[in-house]
Design an enzyme around this catalytic site. Structure first.
Site, mmCIF file in Angstrom:
data_model
loop_
_atom_site.group_PDB
_atom_site.id
_atom_site.type_symbol
_atom_site.label_atom_id
_atom_site.label_comp_id
_atom_site.label_asym_id
_atom_site.label_seq_id
_atom_site.Cartn_x
_atom_site.Cartn_y
_atom_site.Cartn_z
ATOM 1 N N CYS A 108 3.926 -7.757 9.129
ATOM 2 C CA CYS A 108 3.676 -6.828 10.236
ATOM 3 C C CYS A 108 3.927 -7.525 11.591
ATOM 4 O O CYS A 108 5.069 -7.779 11.931
ATOM 5 C CB CYS A 108 2.274 -6.241 10.136
ATOM 6 S SG CYS A 108 2.056 -4.742 11.141
ATOM 7 N N HIS B 124 2.144 -4.128 4.936
ATOM 8 C CA HIS B 124 1.043 -5.030 4.571
ATOM 9 C C HIS B 124 0.968 -5.189 3.056
ATOM 10 O O HIS B 124 0.206 -4.488 2.375
ATOM 11 C CB HIS B 124 -0.283 -4.496 5.114
ATOM 12 C CG HIS B 124 -0.471 -4.755 6.567
ATOM 13 N ND1 HIS B 124 -1.068 -5.897 7.063
ATOM 14 C CD2 HIS B 124 -0.102 -4.025 7.647
ATOM 15 C CE1 HIS B 124 -1.071 -5.857 8.382
ATOM 16 N NE2 HIS B 124 -0.490 -4.739 8.761
ATOM 17 N N GLU C 252 -0.383 -7.441 1.322
ATOM 18 C CA GLU C 252 -1.673 -7.955 0.841
ATOM 19 C C GLU C 252 -2.658 -6.843 0.486
ATOM 20 O O GLU C 252 -3.560 -7.035 -0.333
ATOM 21 C CB GLU C 252 -2.283 -8.911 1.879
ATOM 22 C CG GLU C 252 -2.965 -8.268 3.078
ATOM 23 C CD GLU C 252 -2.010 -7.709 4.114
ATOM 24 O OE1 GLU C 252 -2.499 -7.105 5.091
ATOM 25 O OE2 GLU C 252 -0.780 -7.876 3.966
#
Length: 240
Positions: free
Chosen positions: A115, A214, A216
């Site tokens: 990001c 994102h 994660e």
């Protein structure tokens, strides 16, 4: 974990509340470290440091670098005036992460940008940002607001390192109101349906990849597994 490679993760420096405390803190959502650990790496948090030479010392002790998400990049870093919706940039974090990227280039370290990290990598390379993506695409899907993530489909470039890791297309979680406009030295390797550049990578043997989403938050093992594998190879060949 024996010889598991060490992956440095840049952090926020914000006012935060926990227990009886409300104070400035160096922090990062747990999902970042969890995804590195799930891929076989050892996560190490890297808060902003102002000391000269600190970035080079840190890079000499890690096997890969993740430039994490966070606040907008200071528009002055790419010669622009702030858009009305650009806010909250952190000069200390910009300086630290740019220094880490300089040191990573010198050491040939594998790097993943997430990001804001993708945006900073583009700026570090001499590129620029679109400061408010909704002005270009006419919708807020990339960042619905508050603590909600947008869900979008991205198409990857055939033959790219990214496509080998995540496939021809992938549904991702995103939270960004800015995006990369230009990215010298990198190739755009994923786009959203509205044309927004969602990933970029550098050619050559060195592992340098960045995504606007994102990974994660969904523990997308493909990306982190690729980074950890590159980190392991970097360490094995004496890159440290």
């Amino acid at each position: 974990m024996g010889g598991a490679p060490v992956v440095g993760l840049t952090t926020y420096r914000e006012v935060a509340a926990w227990g009886v405390w409300n104070a400035r803190a160096d922090l990062l959502p747990t999902e970042y470290a969890a995804s590195v650990e799930a891929a076989g790496g050892v996560p190490l948090l890297l808060p902003p440091v102002a000391s000269p030479g600190a970035a080079a010392r840190v890079v000499s002790r890690i096997d890969a670098l993740v430039v994490s998400g966070g606040a907008d990049v200071d528009p002055d870093r790419y010669g622009a005036r702030p858009h009305a919706r650009t806010a909250g940039w952190r000069p200390d974090r910009d300086s630290w992460e740019l220094a880490l990227l300089d040191a990573a280039d010198e050491a040939g370290l594998p790097v993943l940008g997430i990001c804001r990290g993708m945006q900073l990598m583009a700026v570090h390379a001499g590129g620029s940002l679109d400061q408010h993506t909704p002005d270009l695409v006419g919708h807020e899907t990339h960042s619905p607001g508050g603590d909600a993530y947008g869900s979008i489909d991205v198409a990857t470039e055939t033959g790219s390192r990214l496509a080998a890791l995540v496939g021809a297309s992938v549904e991702v979680s995103c939270h960004h109101h800015q995006s990369v406009a230009s990215h010298p030295g990198f190739t755009a390797v994923a786009r959203a349906a509205d044309g927004t550049v969602e990933a970029m990578e550098a050619a050559g043997d060195r592992w340098r990849l960045a995504v606007q989403w994102h990974p994660e938050t969904r523990v997308e093992i493909g990306l982190m597994a690729g980074l950890v594998a590159a980190a392991r190879e970097h360490a094995a060949t004496g890159g440290r």
